[in-house]
Design an enzyme around this catalytic site. Sequence first.
Site, short mmCIF file in Angstrom:
data_model
loop_
_atom_site.label_atom_id
_atom_site.label_comp_id
_atom_site.label_asym_id
_atom_site.label_seq_id
_atom_site.Cartn_x
_atom_site.Cartn_y
_atom_site.Cartn_z
CB VAL A 104 30.21 27.69 38.42
CG1 VAL A 104 31.35 28.30 39.22
CG2 VAL A 104 29.57 26.55 39.20
CB CYS A 105 30.18 33.42 37.29
SG CYS A 105 30.91 34.66 36.22
CG LEU A 106 36.37 29.83 38.02
CD1 LEU A 106 36.78 30.85 39.08
CD2 LEU A 106 36.63 28.42 38.54
CB CYS B 215 28.77 37.36 35.48
SG CYS B 215 30.46 36.84 35.40
#
Lengths: 178, 432
Positions: A104-106, B215
Amino acid sequence: MSQILSMKKNEDAAKKRKPKTSAAQIRVQKDLTELELSSTMKTHFPDPTDLLNFTLTITPDEGMYKGGAFNFSVNINTNYPHEPPKVKCTQTIYHPNVDLEGNVCLNILREDWKPVLNLNSVLVGMQYLFLEPNADDPLNKEAAEELRRNRDQFIFNVKSSMRGGNLKGVQYDKVLVQ
Amino acid sequence: MAAAAVLDGTPAVVDWPDRYHHVDQILDKPGPRTDPSFLAGNEVKDFLRNKCKILVIGAGGLGCEILANLALSGFKDIHVIDMDTIDISNLNRQFLFRPKDVGKPKAIVAAEFIMKRVPGVIVSPYYGKIQDKDDDYYMQFNLVICGLDSVEARRWINATLVNLVDPENPESLKPLIDGGTEGFKGQARVILPTVSSCYECSLDMLNKPTAFPICTIANTPRLPEHCIEWASVLEWPRVFGDKKLDTDDPEHISWLYTTASARAKEFKIEGVTWSLTQGVVKNIIPAIASTNAIIAASCCNEAFKIATSSAAYLNNYFMLIGVDGVYSYTFEHEKRDDCPVCGGEALDISISKEWTVDRLIEMLIEKQDIQIKKPSLSTTTKQIYFQAPPQLEELTRPNLEKKVSELIEDGDHITVTASTLPFNLTLRIKYV
C-alpha cells in the site's frame, strides 16, 4: 537452614518475574479502545488475545469503490509507535495506490509516520485511499495511468475488477458484497 | 596512600603508588560545586573502589570506551552485557578487540582485556540479551550506563528501571546514563527513573530512519538506495513469500545486491555496492570513533559524579553536533505527564472480593480525583474489559458480571486506558 532460606528467596524471585505490560502494549490498548470506527470499517482479531495482529475490512459507501469489501492485514511490532504498523492488502485489487502483491502506498505508513499518529490516523488514511485514489503516487502504474488519462475507463475497470474480472491478463479477486 | 582495597574478602591486586593521584585531587576535599552529602576522603574512595557496582550495557563502540574509562577512574566492580560477537568491521574503533578475537563474544573479550590491562578491576561479562535478566539482577547495581545502538533495547531497560522503583526503598532507584552516537552527532543523558524525564518521554524526538515513499521505489528510482529498497521491500516478499529476510545472512544480502544491481542497470543508476546494500537494509550509519570517545567520556564523567557526589551531575540532556565544527548544547528535557512508562499514575485501591468488574468500572467513573470516561481494563496477560472495537467489546462484555477476584489475584496490577487519561493508570488491587 541457609540453603532453605536461599531456596525460598529464589521462589520469590520467580514469582516476581511476571510479564510486564510493555509501553507498546499499553499504547496499542489505548489506540484500539479509542478507535472511532465508522460503519464502513471493521476490525477482526483472529486471536483476540493478540492485539498486535488483526484484519481491517473497508466497505466504502461512496465513490468508485462503493459496493466492495477490501481486506487488509495490520501487523504491529513491539517497537510501536516508534515504527509504523505494517498494512497489506490480502486480495488482488485494481487500485493505483495498491500493487498486485498488496503493498500500500500511503505516506503515513512509511516516510511520514510519526509516533504522535495512531491507529485511527492509519484507518482514516486507508479509507481515504478508496474515496480518492491518487494517480500521482502510483504503485499499480497501469491503473494510475488509466485514472489520469480516461477517468470513465478507469471507473469501468474498477467495477469489472471488483466483480472478479480479468484485466490485461491479471485476474482480480471478487470483492463485491451483497 | 590508601590501604589495599579489599574485594570479596580477598585482597585485590596491587594499587601501585600514585595510581589514584589525579582522581584523589577531586575526592580528598570538597570543591565549590560539591553536593552537601559529599564525604571527602576515605569514605567516598571506599564507596567508589570497594562498594559501587556498575552495569555497562553494550560492549561495542561506546561500550569499549566506557569500560576503559570506568576502570581507569577507579570503578572496580563492573558488569557488562552484550549479545553480539566481534566482527572484523568493528576493529577500527572497538579498541579492546584484536583480529584474533573476531567471532568471539564482545562482552567476554572486553572483560578479559580490561582485567588484564587494569589490575584490581573485576569485570563480569554476560554474553546474551538484557531481556534474559530479571529485576533481582538489575537491583544489585548502583548505576547503569548504556552504550547501545538499538531503540528497542533502550526502551526495554528504561521501562525496566522505571518499574523497579519502589517508593519505600530508595535503593531501588538506579540512575541510568544513556549514551548514543550517530555519525558526528551524539548525546549523553542522565535519567533518574520516575524522578526526571525518561527515555520514553523523548521518544518522539528521535530521528526516524530514512524511508523512501514506496511509489518512488516502485516507479521512479533515482538513487542507488531506491534500488536496494526495491529489492528488499518489494522483490523479496514477492519472490520468497513469507520467508523472513535475515540481514545478517550473507546469502540474503548477496541476493539483494544482485537484484538491486540489475534494477540500477535498468534505470541507469550508479553506485549500488555490496556494502551500500548491507548499509541500507541494516540501517547502518557510519560510526565515528572520536564521537564515541566524547560521548563515552561524558557518560563516565556523569557516572563518577553521581557515584561520588563530588560535583553536580548533568541535568539532564547533553547533545553534541560535530557535523560542521563542534557544537554542544545542554538542556533539561521535561518529564511528560502522558509518558507511557513514567507518566502513568499508580493507584492502590482496596475493594471487596465480591465486587464485579462492572462495579469497579463504575467506581473509576465516579471517583472525583480520577474522573475517567469509558475506561478499558487489562492485565499483563489478558483483557478484562475493552470499550472498543466492537468484536473485543463483545468478547470481554461477559467479564463485567464476573467478580474482579475471579480474574486477578491480590496485589496484581490492572492497566487502565481511557481517552480522558493522559496515557494510562495502573491500579494495584487489594482485597479486603
